[in-house]
Design a protein around this motif. Structure first.
Motif, mmCIF file in Angstrom:
data_model
loop_
_atom_site.group_PDB
_atom_site.id
_atom_site.type_symbol
_atom_site.label_atom_id
_atom_site.label_comp_id
_atom_site.label_asym_id
_atom_site.label_seq_id
_atom_site.Cartn_x
_atom_site.Cartn_y
_atom_site.Cartn_z
ATOM 1 N N GLU A 19 0.826 -1.205 0.000
ATOM 2 C CA GLU A 19 0.000 0.000 0.000
ATOM 3 C C GLU A 19 0.864 1.262 0.000
ATOM 4 O OE1 GLU A 19 -3.237 0.119 -0.223
ATOM 5 O OE2 GLU A 19 -3.939 -1.876 0.377
ATOM 6 N N ARG A 103 -2.135 -3.402 -3.504
ATOM 7 C CA ARG A 103 -3.318 -2.732 -2.935
ATOM 8 C C ARG A 103 -4.430 -3.715 -2.583
ATOM 9 N NH1 ARG A 103 -2.802 2.588 -3.413
ATOM 10 N NH2 ARG A 103 -1.651 3.493 -5.135
ATOM 11 N N ALA A 107 -6.529 0.511 0.831
ATOM 12 C CA ALA A 107 -6.600 1.582 -0.172
ATOM 13 C C ALA A 107 -7.993 2.184 -0.238
ATOM 14 C CB ALA A 107 -6.181 1.061 -1.542
ATOM 15 N N TYR A 177 -4.536 6.330 5.386
ATOM 16 C CA TYR A 177 -3.721 5.134 5.665
ATOM 17 C C TYR A 177 -3.276 5.129 7.139
ATOM 18 C CZ TYR A 177 -2.960 3.296 0.893
ATOM 19 O OH TYR A 177 -3.104 2.705 -0.341
#
Ligand SMILES: Nc1ncnc2c1ncn2[C@@H]1O[C@H](COP(=O)(O)OP(=O)(O)O)[C@@H](O)[C@H]1O
Ligand SMILES: Cc1cn([C@H]2C[C@H](O)[C@@H](COP(=O)(O)OP(=O)(O)O)O2)c(=O)[nH]c1=O
Length: 213
Positions: A19, A103, A107, A177
């Motif tokens: 990620e 991902r 995400a 995130y």
């Protein structure tokens, strides 16, 4: 480095995701990570989201290039994920492979939740329905300043719908995130992605060795 002794109750493989904001350097490292496990004799399935199946790749094209509202965008990434999980990820894990996925749902929390401001409680509900408890065993978080990522992207490629967004959007994605990973720090290896490719690779190796992988 065998993964066959993993939890007795679940599948024997390992689900590893990568990620970070666009331009973080994920694509540059992914083959090296895969090769490390392949060289150790493991089956490695390299895949990506949105995508990874014929249907999900078609949905990816739409999500990356067609104008749409955020709810539609969110439903399409989860629809792609459902197909990908059923057709690729779960079967691979069940036969003991390492699934290395560019991902996953982090995400969605970062881009749709953080970047677009979509309701995280709804994301969590969709996550439950679509994944039925499936979560990555390990996630590499390539973290870097959005300004640096933007400079790298500008030098590398034409932007899609997400990559055309401004620094404020990517600042919100990065915060998305950070918030998401606060809840599950044990599955996340944060990688300082501002340094050169060799130094990034060294951090990845160190994170894997720290886990005995
Ligand atoms: N550690 C790094 N330092 C400097 N430039 C990098 C680094 N990693 C990748 N790049 C370059 O930055 C651009 C974006 O990298 P890429 O791997 O495509 O990122 P992502 O897959 O995360 O979007 C490419 O031109 C790549 O060569
Ligand atoms: C998986 C996922 C991706 N995305 C976005 C993030 C990226 O900008 C884009 C996919 O790009 P990415 O796979 O990073 O493509 P590339 O590096 O080949 O350009 O989709 C979401 O908005 N939500 C999601 O749930």
């Amino acid at each position: 480095m065998s993964f066959v002794s993993s939890p007795a109750s679940g599948p024997r493989g390992r689900f590893v995701t990568i990620e970070g904001i666009d331009g973080a350097g994920k694509s540059t490292q992914v083959e090296r990570i895969a090769a490390r496990w392949r060289d150790a004799g493991l089956e490695v399935v390299r895949t990506r989201e949105p995508g990874g199946t014929p249907l999900a790749e078609r949905l990816r094209e739409l999500v990356l290039h067609q104008p749409m509202d955020t709810l539609t965008e969110t439903l399409l990434v989860f629809a792609a994920r459902r197909d990908h999980l059923r057709e690729v990820v779960e079967p691979a894990l069940a036969r003991g492979a390492v699934v290395l996925c560019d991902r996953f749902t982090d995400a969605t929390f970062a881009y749709q939740g953080g970047g677009r401001g979509f309701d995280r409680a709804v994301l969590a509900q969709l996550e439950g329905w679509v994944q039925q408890g499936r979560q990555p065993d390990l996630t590499f978080w390539f973290d870097l300043a959005p300004e640096i990522a933007a400079r790298r992207r500008a030098a590398a490629r034409a932007p899609d719908r997400f990559e055309s967004e401004d620094i404020a959007f990517f600042t919100a994605v990065r915060a998305g995130y950070a918030q998401r990973f606060d809840a599950t720090p044990q599955r996340v290896a944060r990688i300082d992605a501002e340094v050169g490719p060799e130094a990034v690779a060294a951090q990845i190796d160190a994170a894997l060795e720290a886990r005995g992988w």
